[in-house]
Design a protein around this motif. Structure first.
Motif, PDB file in Angstrom:
ATOM      1  N   ASP A   1      50.778  37.777  52.355  1.00 14.58           N
ATOM      2  CA  ASP A   1      51.953  38.155  51.400  1.00 14.58           C
ATOM      3  C   ASP A   1      51.185  39.310  50.623  1.00 14.58           C
ATOM      4  O   ASP A   1      50.062  39.315  50.168  1.00 14.58           O
ATOM      5  CB  ASP A   1      52.282  37.029  50.500  1.00 14.58           C
ATOM      6  CG  ASP A   1      53.059  37.465  49.355  1.00 14.58           C
ATOM      7  OD1 ASP A   1      52.746  37.864  48.419  1.00 14.58           O
ATOM      8  OD2 ASP A   1      54.306  36.980  49.636  1.00 14.58           O
ATOM      9  N   HIS A   2      52.155  40.403  50.271  1.00 19.10           N
ATOM     10  CA  HIS A   2      51.682  41.533  49.990  1.00 19.10           C
ATOM     11  C   HIS A   2      50.990  41.363  48.264  1.00 19.10           C
ATOM     12  O   HIS A   2      50.327  42.026  47.901  1.00 19.10           O
ATOM     13  CB  HIS A   2      52.761  42.564  49.790  1.00 19.10           C
ATOM     14  CG  HIS A   2      52.366  43.745  49.159  1.00 19.10           C
ATOM     15  ND1 HIS A   2      51.623  44.910  49.383  1.00 19.10           N
ATOM     16  CD2 HIS A   2      52.983  44.376  47.895  1.00 19.10           C
ATOM     17  CE1 HIS A   2      51.306  45.892  48.658  1.00 19.10           C
ATOM     18  NE2 HIS A   2      52.360  45.426  47.656  1.00 19.10           N
ATOM     19  N   ASN A   3      51.721  40.562  47.727  1.00 17.17           N
ATOM     20  CA  ASN A   3      51.431  40.160  46.302  1.00 17.17           C
ATOM     21  C   ASN A   3      50.205  39.260  45.912  1.00 17.17           C
ATOM     22  O   ASN A   3      49.819  39.137  44.914  1.00 17.17           O
ATOM     23  CB  ASN A   3      52.537  39.552  45.564  1.00 17.17           C
ATOM     24  CG  ASN A   3      53.645  40.769  45.489  1.00 17.17           C
ATOM     25  OD1 ASN A   3      53.413  42.003  45.303  1.00 17.17           O
ATOM     26  ND2 ASN A   3      54.970  40.399  45.076  1.00 17.17           N
ATOM     27  N   GLU A   4      49.824  38.583  47.013  1.00 18.37           N
ATOM     28  CA  GLU A   4      48.673  37.413  47.020  1.00 18.37           C
ATOM     29  C   GLU A   4      47.559  38.296  46.340  1.00 18.37           C
ATOM     30  O   GLU A   4      46.818  37.231  45.413  1.00 18.37           O
ATOM     31  CB  GLU A   4      48.561  37.084  48.232  1.00 18.37           C
ATOM     32  CG  GLU A   4      47.754  35.630  48.091  1.00 18.37           C
ATOM     33  CD  GLU A   4      48.397  34.410  47.256  1.00 18.37           C
ATOM     34  OE1 GLU A   4      47.600  33.549  46.739  1.00 18.37           O
ATOM     35  OE2 GLU A   4      49.704  34.482  47.330  1.00 18.37           O
ATOM     36  N   PRO A   5      47.014  39.379  46.656  1.00 24.49           N
ATOM     37  CA  PRO A   5      45.730  39.743  45.821  1.00 24.49           C
ATOM     38  C   PRO A   5      45.844  39.940  44.292  1.00 24.49           C
ATOM     39  O   PRO A   5      44.915  39.625  43.795  1.00 24.49           O
ATOM     40  CB  PRO A   5      45.423  41.114  46.638  1.00 24.49           C
ATOM     41  CG  PRO A   5      46.015  41.011  48.028  1.00 24.49           C
ATOM     42  CD  PRO A   5      47.271  40.293  47.713  1.00 24.49           C
ATOM     43  N   MET A   6      47.228  40.149  43.897  1.00 25.72           N
ATOM     44  CA  MET A   6      47.452  40.316  42.521  1.00 25.72           C
ATOM     45  C   MET A   6      47.342  39.022  41.834  1.00 25.72           C
ATOM     46  O   MET A   6      46.677  38.932  40.966  1.00 25.72           O
ATOM     47  CB  MET A   6      48.490  41.039  42.282  1.00 25.72           C
ATOM     48  CG  MET A   6      49.370  41.422  40.870  1.00 25.72           C
ATOM     49  SD  MET A   6      47.948  42.445  40.243  1.00 25.72           S
ATOM     50  CE  MET A   6      48.749  43.060  38.617  1.00 25.72           C
ATOM     51  N   ILE A   7      47.780  37.954  42.560  1.00 21.25           N
ATOM     52  CA  ILE A   7      48.090  36.782  41.963  1.00 21.25           C
ATOM     53  C   ILE A   7      46.680  35.988  41.877  1.00 21.25           C
ATOM     54  O   ILE A   7      46.201  35.485  40.661  1.00 21.25           O
ATOM     55  CB  ILE A   7      48.967  35.784  42.738  1.00 21.25           C
ATOM     56  CG1 ILE A   7      50.400  36.085  42.830  1.00 21.25           C
ATOM     57  CG2 ILE A   7      48.686  34.182  42.446  1.00 21.25           C
ATOM     58  CD1 ILE A   7      51.224  35.344  43.890  1.00 21.25           C
ATOM     59  N   ARG A   8      45.773  36.255  42.933  1.00 20.89           N
ATOM     60  CA  ARG A   8      44.571  35.649  42.824  1.00 20.89           C
ATOM     61  C   ARG A   8      43.438  36.232  42.085  1.00 20.89           C
ATOM     62  O   ARG A   8      42.780  35.727  41.240  1.00 20.89           O
ATOM     63  CB  ARG A   8      44.074  35.759  44.433  1.00 20.89           C
ATOM     64  CG  ARG A   8      44.745  34.769  45.173  1.00 20.89           C
ATOM     65  CD  ARG A   8      43.776  34.797  46.717  1.00 20.89           C
ATOM     66  NE  ARG A   8      44.931  34.288  47.716  1.00 20.89           N
ATOM     67  CZ  ARG A   8      44.504  33.997  49.091  1.00 20.89           C
ATOM     68  NH1 ARG A   8      43.517  34.452  49.473  1.00 20.89           N
ATOM     69  NH2 ARG A   8      45.239  33.350  49.756  1.00 20.89           N
ATOM     70  N   THR A   9      43.677  37.563  41.937  1.00 24.88           N
ATOM     71  CA  THR A   9      42.802  38.324  40.921  1.00 24.88           C
ATOM     72  C   THR A   9      43.384  37.957  39.345  1.00 24.88           C
ATOM     73  O   THR A   9      42.523  37.773  38.461  1.00 24.88           O
ATOM     74  CB  THR A   9      43.107  39.821  40.963  1.00 24.88           C
ATOM     75  OG1 THR A   9      42.677  40.039  42.270  1.00 24.88           O
ATOM     76  CG2 THR A   9      42.515  40.655  40.004  1.00 24.88           C
ATOM     77  N   LEU A  10      44.450  37.921  39.076  1.00 24.28           N
ATOM     78  CA  LEU A  10      44.999  37.228  37.736  1.00 24.28           C
ATOM     79  C   LEU A  10      44.366  36.039  37.421  1.00 24.28           C
ATOM     80  O   LEU A  10      44.162  35.710  36.270  1.00 24.28           O
ATOM     81  CB  LEU A  10      46.601  37.124  37.636  1.00 24.28           C
ATOM     82  CG  LEU A  10      47.267  38.603  37.571  1.00 24.28           C
ATOM     83  CD1 LEU A  10      48.844  38.411  37.765  1.00 24.28           C
ATOM     84  CD2 LEU A  10      47.010  39.250  36.147  1.00 24.28           C
ATOM     85  N   LEU A 211      41.412  39.782  49.414  1.00 16.83           N
ATOM     86  CA  LEU A 211      42.015  40.585  50.159  1.00 16.83           C
ATOM     87  C   LEU A 211      42.511  39.925  51.486  1.00 16.83           C
ATOM     88  O   LEU A 211      42.699  40.425  52.624  1.00 16.83           O
ATOM     89  CB  LEU A 211      41.155  41.808  50.364  1.00 16.83           C
ATOM     90  CG  LEU A 211      41.115  42.482  48.958  1.00 16.83           C
ATOM     91  CD1 LEU A 211      40.230  43.762  49.336  1.00 16.83           C
ATOM     92  CD2 LEU A 211      42.294  42.884  48.220  1.00 16.83           C
ATOM     93  N   GLU A 212      42.335  38.526  51.405  1.00 14.12           N
ATOM     94  CA  GLU A 212      42.601  37.685  52.628  1.00 14.12           C
ATOM     95  C   GLU A 212      43.810  37.964  53.281  1.00 14.12           C
ATOM     96  O   GLU A 212      43.940  38.328  54.544  1.00 14.12           O
ATOM     97  CB  GLU A 212      42.485  36.234  52.537  1.00 14.12           C
ATOM     98  CG  GLU A 212      42.820  35.384  53.660  1.00 14.12           C
ATOM     99  CD  GLU A 212      42.541  33.934  53.299  1.00 14.12           C
ATOM    100  OE1 GLU A 212      42.564  32.983  54.243  1.00 14.12           O
ATOM    101  OE2 GLU A 212      42.986  33.644  52.053  1.00 14.12           O
ATOM    102  N   THR A 213      44.864  38.073  52.570  1.00 18.44           N
ATOM    103  CA  THR A 213      46.278  38.439  53.125  1.00 18.44           C
ATOM    104  C   THR A 213      46.761  40.041  53.479  1.00 18.44           C
ATOM    105  O   THR A 213      47.534  40.148  54.232  1.00 18.44           O
ATOM    106  CB  THR A 213      47.355  37.710  52.078  1.00 18.44           C
ATOM    107  OG1 THR A 213      47.256  38.750  51.008  1.00 18.44           O
ATOM    108  CG2 THR A 213      47.282  36.571  51.932  1.00 18.44           C
TER     109      THR A 213
END
Length: 289
Positions: A1-10, A211-213
């Protein structure tokens, strides 16, 4: 998912500021006999608590299903690993401060050894972990996604980079100004290196998770290696400040050129008539439902 790095970082930023805020307040209250330093640490603790609340509110307003996002963040074991070393140092510091306050320990060279390790650990969180996490946040903002969120977090970054990091660096360089604190600093040498090395390695390992996704496609054209170089770039400053040889070749440049403008406060000029105000009083970001 493109937004997953943002979610995990938040999620990481939220949990880290929560951890920092609670421990800095206690440290300021019990360890700082110099009034001005006490006041600085209490103010920084207040900053960190505000930052944590802000991340929480950003998560609530930025995603269609915030409950699912919050659940995924709270279940992420990788964040606990990323903060494992800091958590251990903070736990030990709490016990020491309480023991001293209760008269069970003296403020000897071993006490000042732990004080110095705490200061170094906090400096590593601010200079390595937060600054590396902001690279993912600002990649989105720089490419027109999560723009309001990135601009809000930019205010947080200014606190971390221009105030908290500078304080940590100053205290490290000025710490050993008398015999007992010098002895404490010397006693801490081995453990200080272990702290920095472990936090650095935790960042590298966490990057794979963050950055897995997008590992194969990259994030807006930036590769995992580009973000790794940024981690090295941030960590090099810590190793230099502590006069420790880094376990990597120090990069002279990095590809995340957008970071220079995002972390530079002088470049941040917002006209309220042109866009919604995102100054982190954050009343626009409070969600009541």
């Amino acid at each position: 998912d493109h937004n997953e790095p943002m979610i995990r970082t938040l999620g990481f930023q939220w949990e880290t500021d929560t951890l920092a805020g609670r421990n800095i307040a206690l440290f300021g209250a019990l360890a700082c006999t110099y009034d001005q330093l006490y006041e600085i640490y209490i103010r920084i603790a207040d900053n960190e608590n505000l930052h944590a609340r802000t991340y929480s509110e950003i998560i609530k307003i930025s995603f269609d299903d915030p409950e699912a996002v919050l659940t995924s963040i709270l279940q992420a074991r990788e964040t606990l690993y990323r903060l494992e070393k800091a958590g251990k140092v903070f736990s030990s510091m709490r016990k020491t401060l309480i023991d001293v306050e209760c008269g069970l320990r003296q403020k000897d060279e071993h006490y000042y050894k732990e004080i110095f390790i705490f200061i170094v650990t906090l400096y590593c969180i601010e200079r390595i972990q937060f600054l590396s996490s902001f690279a993912i946040t600002f990649a989105y903002g720089d490419n027109g996604e999560f723009v309001a969120e990135a601009n809000s977090i930019r205010r947080i970054c200014i606190d971390e980079y221009e105030v908290h990091v500078r304080l940590g660096k100053y205290l490290i360089t000025k710490f050993a100004e008398d015999a007992i604190t010098l002895e404490g600093k010397l006693l801490a040498s081995k453990e200080v290196k272990e702290v920095v090395d472990e936090i650095y390695q935790a960042e590298l390992k966490s990057l794979e998770y963050q950055l897995e996704t997008v590992r194969d496609t990259g994030l807006f054209g930036y590769t995992v290696n580009d973000f790794k170089t940024w981690i090295d770039y941030c960590a090099a400053d810590v190793y230099k400040t502590l006069d420790i040889d880094p376990p990597f070749k120090v990069p002279t440049s990095h590809n995340l050129t957008y970071m220079e403008s995002w972390i530079n406060n002088d470049n941040f000029q917002q006209a309220p008539q042109e866009e919604d105000s995102i100054n982190y009083i954050f009343s626009p970001l409070i969600r009541d439902d």
